[in-house]
Design an enzyme around this catalytic site. Sequence first.
Site, mmCIF file in Angstrom:
data_model
loop_
_atom_site.group_PDB
_atom_site.id
_atom_site.type_symbol
_atom_site.label_atom_id
_atom_site.label_comp_id
_atom_site.label_asym_id
_atom_site.label_seq_id
_atom_site.Cartn_x
_atom_site.Cartn_y
_atom_site.Cartn_z
ATOM 1 N N LEU A 36 0.823 -1.207 0.000
ATOM 2 C CA LEU A 36 0.000 0.000 0.000
ATOM 3 C C LEU A 36 0.863 1.265 0.000
ATOM 4 O O LEU A 36 1.882 1.335 0.681
ATOM 5 C CB LEU A 36 -0.920 -0.014 1.226
ATOM 6 C CG LEU A 36 -1.814 -1.256 1.345
ATOM 7 C CD1 LEU A 36 -2.648 -1.185 2.628
ATOM 8 C CD2 LEU A 36 -2.721 -1.420 0.129
ATOM 9 N N ALA A 38 0.471 5.886 -0.871
ATOM 10 C CA ALA A 38 -0.469 7.001 -0.664
ATOM 11 C C ALA A 38 -1.651 6.936 -1.634
ATOM 12 O O ALA A 38 -2.750 7.402 -1.308
ATOM 13 C CB ALA A 38 0.268 8.325 -0.814
ATOM 14 N N HIS A 40 -3.240 4.176 -2.613
ATOM 15 C CA HIS A 40 -4.240 3.296 -1.979
ATOM 16 C C HIS A 40 -4.914 4.009 -0.810
ATOM 17 O O HIS A 40 -6.121 3.856 -0.581
ATOM 18 C CB HIS A 40 -3.573 2.029 -1.419
ATOM 19 C CG HIS A 40 -2.984 1.125 -2.445
ATOM 20 N ND1 HIS A 40 -1.628 0.956 -2.603
ATOM 21 C CD2 HIS A 40 -3.573 0.325 -3.365
ATOM 22 C CE1 HIS A 40 -1.410 0.083 -3.566
ATOM 23 N NE2 HIS A 40 -2.557 -0.311 -4.055
ATOM 24 N N LYS A 154 -6.292 5.353 -12.046
ATOM 25 C CA LYS A 154 -5.073 5.040 -12.806
ATOM 26 C C LYS A 154 -5.320 3.835 -13.709
ATOM 27 O O LYS A 154 -4.857 3.798 -14.836
ATOM 28 C CB LYS A 154 -3.885 4.753 -11.877
ATOM 29 C CG LYS A 154 -2.618 4.448 -12.684
ATOM 30 C CD LYS A 154 -1.402 4.406 -11.801
ATOM 31 C CE LYS A 154 -1.227 3.073 -11.134
ATOM 32 N NZ LYS A 154 -0.788 1.999 -12.069
ATOM 33 N N MET A 189 1.433 7.183 -8.861
ATOM 34 C CA MET A 189 1.882 6.252 -7.812
ATOM 35 C C MET A 189 1.476 4.831 -8.188
ATOM 36 O O MET A 189 0.357 4.590 -8.643
ATOM 37 C CB MET A 189 1.269 6.629 -6.470
ATOM 38 C CG MET A 189 1.864 7.894 -5.930
ATOM 39 S SD MET A 189 1.268 8.228 -4.264
ATOM 40 C CE MET A 189 1.999 9.836 -4.003
ATOM 41 N N SER A 191 2.660 0.446 -7.182
ATOM 42 C CA SER A 191 3.535 -0.471 -6.447
ATOM 43 C C SER A 191 4.753 -0.851 -7.283
ATOM 44 O O SER A 191 5.810 -1.175 -6.748
ATOM 45 C CB SER A 191 2.768 -1.741 -6.081
ATOM 46 O OG SER A 191 1.684 -1.399 -5.263
#
Length: 286
Positions: A36, A38, A40, A154, A189, A191
């Site tokens: 996780l 920011a 998420h 996104k 952003m 992962s």
Amino acid sequence: MSSLQIQHTISGAREVIRQWLASGESVVLVPTMGNLHAGHMSLVNRARSLADRVVVSIFVNPLQFGPNEDFEAYPRTPEQDQELLEGADVDLLFEPSVEEMYPDGKEGTAVVEVPGISDVLCGAHRNGHFVGVVTVVTKLFNIIQPTVAVFGEKDFQQLFIIRRMVEDLNSPVQVVSVPTRREDDGLAMSSRNRYLSPEQRSVAPGLYATLQQVAQQVQSDDDSLEDIEDWGKRQLEELGFVPDYLSIRERHGLSTPSPSDLDLVVLVAARLGSVRLIDNLVIDRV
Ligand code: PAF
């Protein structure tokens, strides 16, 4: 003190939720694959305002990864995720194992498919990806029984396909979307950003910058959309990306725009080394 409950089994999660529903409380679900960040947490924050109880699921779903994709390498940071959720006033973390979700293995499970739109853009480059996404989201909806579920913009195509599944299957779940969170330099952003080398990280904001330039050209140039798409792909190549696609679409149906379509979106997927990044930008044609 945090009131986060953690359940790893479907029966355990169902029992917690049964009690909430019995006392008249509503449930919102934020489905995630963990690691996780920011982005998420902005989904979680939005979720807080949408129902009495917030459930976050963390499940790296093997069904949505192809044989040569990064399922094994996908970042898993359970302790860090748990800490973040404890600080975010989340009520339940549902974190099942692969065996719990697919007891007959991923080959043996029934699947849910939204035809057509699942085979273009990302679907054309990730065979079976959206069948995997829609199947797990349907399972999560059935397990958690939320009134609302929150997804990030996104993954524009994913969001579109999930909305289609909800509509086509008459699911009672309301889908709410949250705008993409970006780093200060514009990089969306994700992962997967953690896999970028320092050099790739310095190139990566060029993805969003290219989308902004594409949007500007659509609004101010007389060039055809095909020419602008070609320009965008060349621009990405010059920056060091290997584009899978850069495509301007009508944003409510994701079809190829006709000249009268004003509500557009440009979607992109491109690789930097082995890291595949996606992004999109809404364009209002003037
Ligand atoms: O967007 C994601 O993280 C995943 O595709 C989702 C929606 C959690 C399904 O596995």
